[in-house]
Design a protein around this motif. Structure first.
Motif, short mmCIF file in Angstrom:
data_model
loop_
_atom_site.label_atom_id
_atom_site.label_comp_id
_atom_site.label_asym_id
_atom_site.label_seq_id
_atom_site.Cartn_x
_atom_site.Cartn_y
_atom_site.Cartn_z
N ASP A 223 0.87 -1.27 -0.19
CA ASP A 223 -0.03 -0.18 -0.03
C ASP A 223 0.90 1.31 -0.17
O ASP A 223 0.83 2.28 0.77
CB ASP A 223 -1.09 0.22 1.15
CG ASP A 223 -0.15 -0.11 2.55
OD1 ASP A 223 1.12 -0.51 2.55
OD2 ASP A 223 -0.98 0.22 3.60
N SER A 224 1.78 1.23 -0.97
CA SER A 224 2.84 2.49 -0.99
C SER A 224 2.23 3.88 -0.88
O SER A 224 1.13 3.96 -1.51
CB SER A 224 3.84 2.07 -2.09
OG SER A 224 3.02 2.17 -3.22
N GLY A 225 3.12 4.74 -0.63
CA GLY A 225 2.60 5.96 -0.82
C GLY A 225 3.58 6.82 0.27
O GLY A 225 4.28 6.65 1.06
N GLN A 226 3.10 8.25 0.40
CA GLN A 226 3.67 9.02 1.42
C GLN A 226 3.39 8.75 2.96
O GLN A 226 2.00 8.93 2.99
CB GLN A 226 3.31 10.57 1.01
CG GLN A 226 4.01 11.10 -0.11
CD GLN A 226 5.60 11.43 0.15
OE1 GLN A 226 5.96 11.70 0.99
NE2 GLN A 226 6.32 11.22 -0.87
N LEU A 227 4.06 8.52 3.65
CA LEU A 227 3.76 7.92 4.99
C LEU A 227 2.78 9.22 5.61
O LEU A 227 1.93 8.95 6.23
CB LEU A 227 4.79 7.68 5.98
CG LEU A 227 5.64 6.44 5.48
CD1 LEU A 227 6.65 6.31 6.41
CD2 LEU A 227 4.65 5.33 5.73
N ALA A 228 3.06 10.25 5.53
CA ALA A 228 2.39 11.43 6.15
C ALA A 228 1.00 11.68 5.76
O ALA A 228 0.31 12.08 6.41
CB ALA A 228 3.22 12.96 5.91
#
Length: 96
Positions: A29-34
């Motif tokens: 579920d990749s993406g920007q952690l923020a």
């Protein structure tokens, strides 16, 4: 010493210097952690605050630091060992 061995060693040493962006999740579920992980707070055994998040299989924790001094924040608002806030960040189940 053979120049080829020396060059190979130098190349390996420089390849270890590659910077990795730790603000990005590169898993399923990749993406920007923020943007995808909601943080909570945990109070460690010393009574200091730790930001924490659970992203299914992956978990994250970061010491809470005072932005002016860089010292750890030990607010005393919650008891030692207490966790509060959002603890689940992903619909991916934890296998353990």
């Amino acid at each position: 010493m053979d120049a080829r061995i020396l060059m190979l060693g130098a190349g390996l040493a420089l390849s270890a210097c590659v910077k990795t962006d730790h603000s990005v999740d590169r898993f399923i579920d990749s993406g920007q952690l923020a943007q995808k992980v909601k943080w909570g707070i945990y109070v460690d055994p010393d009574g200091c605050d730790v930001w924490m998040a659970d992203d299914g299989i992956e978990g994250y924790s970061v010491l809470r630091l005072d932005p002016r001094t860089g010292e750890r924040v030990c607010s005393g608002v919650l008891p030692k060992g207490y966790a509060a806030g959002h603890k689940r960040g992903s619909p991916i189940p934890d296998p353990i």
